[in-house]
Each structure stands twice: as C-alpha cells, then as structure tokens.
Design a protein around this motif. Structure first.
Motif, PDB file in Angstrom:
ATOM      1  N   TRP A 150       0.830  -1.208   0.000  1.00  0.00           N
ATOM      2  CA  TRP A 150       0.000   0.000   0.000  1.00  0.00           C
ATOM      3  C   TRP A 150       0.863   1.256   0.000  1.00  0.00           C
ATOM      4  O   TRP A 150       0.570   2.223  -0.713  1.00  0.00           O
ATOM      5  N   ALA A 151       1.948   1.255   0.786  1.00  0.00           N
ATOM      6  CA  ALA A 151       2.833   2.419   0.850  1.00  0.00           C
ATOM      7  C   ALA A 151       3.519   2.663  -0.487  1.00  0.00           C
ATOM      8  O   ALA A 151       3.699   3.811  -0.913  1.00  0.00           O
ATOM      9  N   ARG A 152       3.903   1.592  -1.165  1.00  0.00           N
ATOM     10  CA  ARG A 152       4.536   1.737  -2.474  1.00  0.00           C
ATOM     11  C   ARG A 152       3.537   2.332  -3.482  1.00  0.00           C
ATOM     12  O   ARG A 152       3.880   3.215  -4.268  1.00  0.00           O
ATOM     13  N   ILE A 207      -9.927  15.985  -2.914  1.00  0.00           N
ATOM     14  CA  ILE A 207      -9.733  15.154  -1.724  1.00  0.00           C
ATOM     15  C   ILE A 207     -10.503  13.850  -1.870  1.00  0.00           C
ATOM     16  O   ILE A 207      -9.989  12.761  -1.569  1.00  0.00           O
ATOM     17  N   SER A 208     -11.749  13.936  -2.331  1.00  0.00           N
ATOM     18  CA  SER A 208     -12.569  12.741  -2.488  1.00  0.00           C
ATOM     19  C   SER A 208     -11.938  11.768  -3.475  1.00  0.00           C
ATOM     20  O   SER A 208     -11.863  10.559  -3.215  1.00  0.00           O
ATOM     21  N   ALA A 209     -11.470  12.287  -4.613  1.00  0.00           N
ATOM     22  CA  ALA A 209     -10.837  11.424  -5.613  1.00  0.00           C
ATOM     23  C   ALA A 209      -9.543  10.833  -5.077  1.00  0.00           C
ATOM     24  O   ALA A 209      -9.232   9.660  -5.326  1.00  0.00           O
ATOM     25  N   ALA A 210      -8.791  11.618  -4.330  1.00  0.00           N
ATOM     26  CA  ALA A 210      -7.504  11.144  -3.803  1.00  0.00           C
ATOM     27  C   ALA A 210      -7.686   9.968  -2.850  1.00  0.00           C
ATOM     28  O   ALA A 210      -6.985   8.954  -2.951  1.00  0.00           O
ATOM     29  N   ILE A 211      -8.630  10.071  -1.922  1.00  0.00           N
ATOM     30  CA  ILE A 211      -8.781   8.976  -0.966  1.00  0.00           C
ATOM     31  C   ILE A 211      -9.374   7.740  -1.646  1.00  0.00           C
ATOM     32  O   ILE A 211      -9.116   6.612  -1.219  1.00  0.00           O
ATOM     33  N   ARG A 212     -10.146   7.958  -2.708  1.00  0.00           N
ATOM     34  CA  ARG A 212     -10.685   6.802  -3.438  1.00  0.00           C
ATOM     35  C   ARG A 212      -9.555   6.054  -4.153  1.00  0.00           C
ATOM     36  O   ARG A 212      -9.454   4.830  -4.050  1.00  0.00           O
ATOM     37  N   PHE A 213      -8.693   6.787  -4.836  1.00  0.00           N
ATOM     38  CA  PHE A 213      -7.592   6.139  -5.547  1.00  0.00           C
ATOM     39  C   PHE A 213      -6.574   5.544  -4.577  1.00  0.00           C
ATOM     40  O   PHE A 213      -5.976   4.506  -4.854  1.00  0.00           O
ATOM     41  N   LEU A 214      -6.386   6.206  -3.424  1.00  0.00           N
ATOM     42  CA  LEU A 214      -5.414   5.716  -2.443  1.00  0.00           C
ATOM     43  C   LEU A 214      -6.010   4.649  -1.532  1.00  0.00           C
ATOM     44  O   LEU A 214      -5.311   4.118  -0.664  1.00  0.00           O
TER      45      LEU A 214
END
Length: 241
Positions: A150-152, A207-214
């Motif tokens: 996950w970190a990678r 922010i919403s897109a970022a947490i979804r992709f991450l």
C-alpha cells in the motif's frame, strides 16, 4: 506582519499580506524556530506555516531564509485556507500520530499543484524544486526500504501526480513512466492524475478522488475548514466522487 519582515518582501507580496490580514482582521505573525520544517525539498525547507481558525504564524530558522518566494509560498497556502475557504484533509482519529503524516502528504501534493503556478504568476521560477525532488524519487526506485504494497502504491500515485502536473522535463517523465510500468501502476497513476486535473477547481472533489484512488476508508478522514472570520473550524465528511 511585523514591519521589519514585511520590508523584506516586494510590493506585490506586501499587498498579499495586507489582503490576507484585512480579510482575517488578524496580523500574520513571524517567529523563529530551531526545528526544520520540511525534508521534502518541494517547498522552501526553512519556512513553515502554522494556521488555525484564530491566527497564523510563519516559522523560520534563520532570518536570511525569510526570502520573498519562500514567504509567498506560505502566504498562498494561507490565502487558500482563509480567503478561498478550501478544506484540508485531516484524520478523524490519530492516536499514534501516523495518520497525520499521510494526511499532510496528500494535502501538500494537492495544494502544491495549485500553488506552483500561482508563484510563477508572481515572477518566480516555481517548478525547478519539483523537478529536482521527483527526479530523485524516481531515481531511487525500486525503493528497497518501502516493503508494504500500500505504501509503495501511495508513493507511486502521489509522486506521479506531482510529476505529471509540475514537471515538463521529458527525461523525468519517461523515467517515472518506466518505474510505474515496472510497478504495474502506470495506467492507474495516469487515471489518478487525469481525474485530479479534471476536478482541480474543487478541493473537495480532489480530496474525495484522492482517498478513493489511495484506498483510504472515507470514515477515517474528514475535511476541515478554517473560518477565520468567525474564529471557528468547520468539519465535514468527505463526499463520494
């Protein structure tokens, strides 16, 4: 801002200070600190901004480091948080202090792709540091010290976002794509950056897109707004987007 520090800045940046202070009805403080504020190299490492719903302080380690571009960088953050009223991503619960590090990494990445062009509008070369930082990150691949998948993946997506938006050098972008291809994340990273650029005008959607992709659980983070006018914070859940 104290006169001695204000006089170190150009007229345009002085006007920005005045704009922010007039809006907030509060003085932007400047204070010395012995603690390094950044190790990323993406922004001036000797200055840092502490902002809240009641005030803001720019921290420096040496008065020689209180330079116009470095100060402008922090002021542009502050203008976005106070005047533009954009939210910051913060963990809902963080007992060991690790989640705030991740939130700060996401926050800085999303903010800097907006702020770098704004710095350029003031006449500064704002892209060089991002080229240097991303180049070093990709040259350090395969990141032997990062073992957790996950970190990678997070490292790949966030670094690619900076690379794709703020780096024009073909050699760096080519190197990044080679690394992402080896990691099996090239297509996903490109989809991520395309999505962020599509919603760049909305910090909430970014922010919403970022947490979804991450792949960060939505209930673990929130959007926090600094309402400087009323001296209070406002917290909202992150919308699905």
């Amino acid at each position: 801002m104290e006169k001695g520090f204000l006089e170190k800045l150009g007229v345009e940046i002085q006007r920005l200070v005045q704009e922010i202070e007039n809006f907030a009805a509060a003085e932007i403080r400047v204070s010395a600190t012995p603690t390094p504020s950044s190790k990323s190299g993406q922004s001036p490492k000797t200055l840092a901004l502490i902002s809240s719903e009641t005030g803001a302080t720019i921290l420096y380690r040496d008065t020689e480091d209180f330079r116009p571009q470095a100060v402008l960088h922090e002021l542009l953050h502050l203008r976005r948080y106070w005047i533009d009223f954009v939210p910051q991503i913060l963990p809902v619960d963080d007992p060991d202090g690790e989640k705030i590090k991740l939130a700060n990494q996401i926050e800085n990445t999303l903010e800097h792709i907006i702020i770098a062009p704004q710095e350029a509008a003031y006449g500064f070369d704002s892209y060089g540091p991002y080229s240097e930082t991303t180049k070093k990150t990709w040259e350090d691949y395969p990141w032997l010290a990062i073992n957790e998948p996950w970190a990678r993946r997070k490292n790949c997506l966030l670094t690619w976002l900076t690379t794709s938006v703020l780096v024009d050098e073909p050699s760096i972008r080519d190197l990044a794509e080679q690394c992402l291809e080896k990691e099996g994340l090239l297509t996903e990273a490109q989809n991520f950056s395309e999505k962020i650029e599509h919603v760049l005008s909305s910090k909430e959607q970014c922010i919403s897109a970022a947490i979804r992709f991450l792949q960060i659980p939505r209930q673990e983070v929130a959007m926090v707004y600094l309402d400087i006018k009323n001296r209070k914070t406002l917290q909202k859940p992150i919308p699905v987007h």
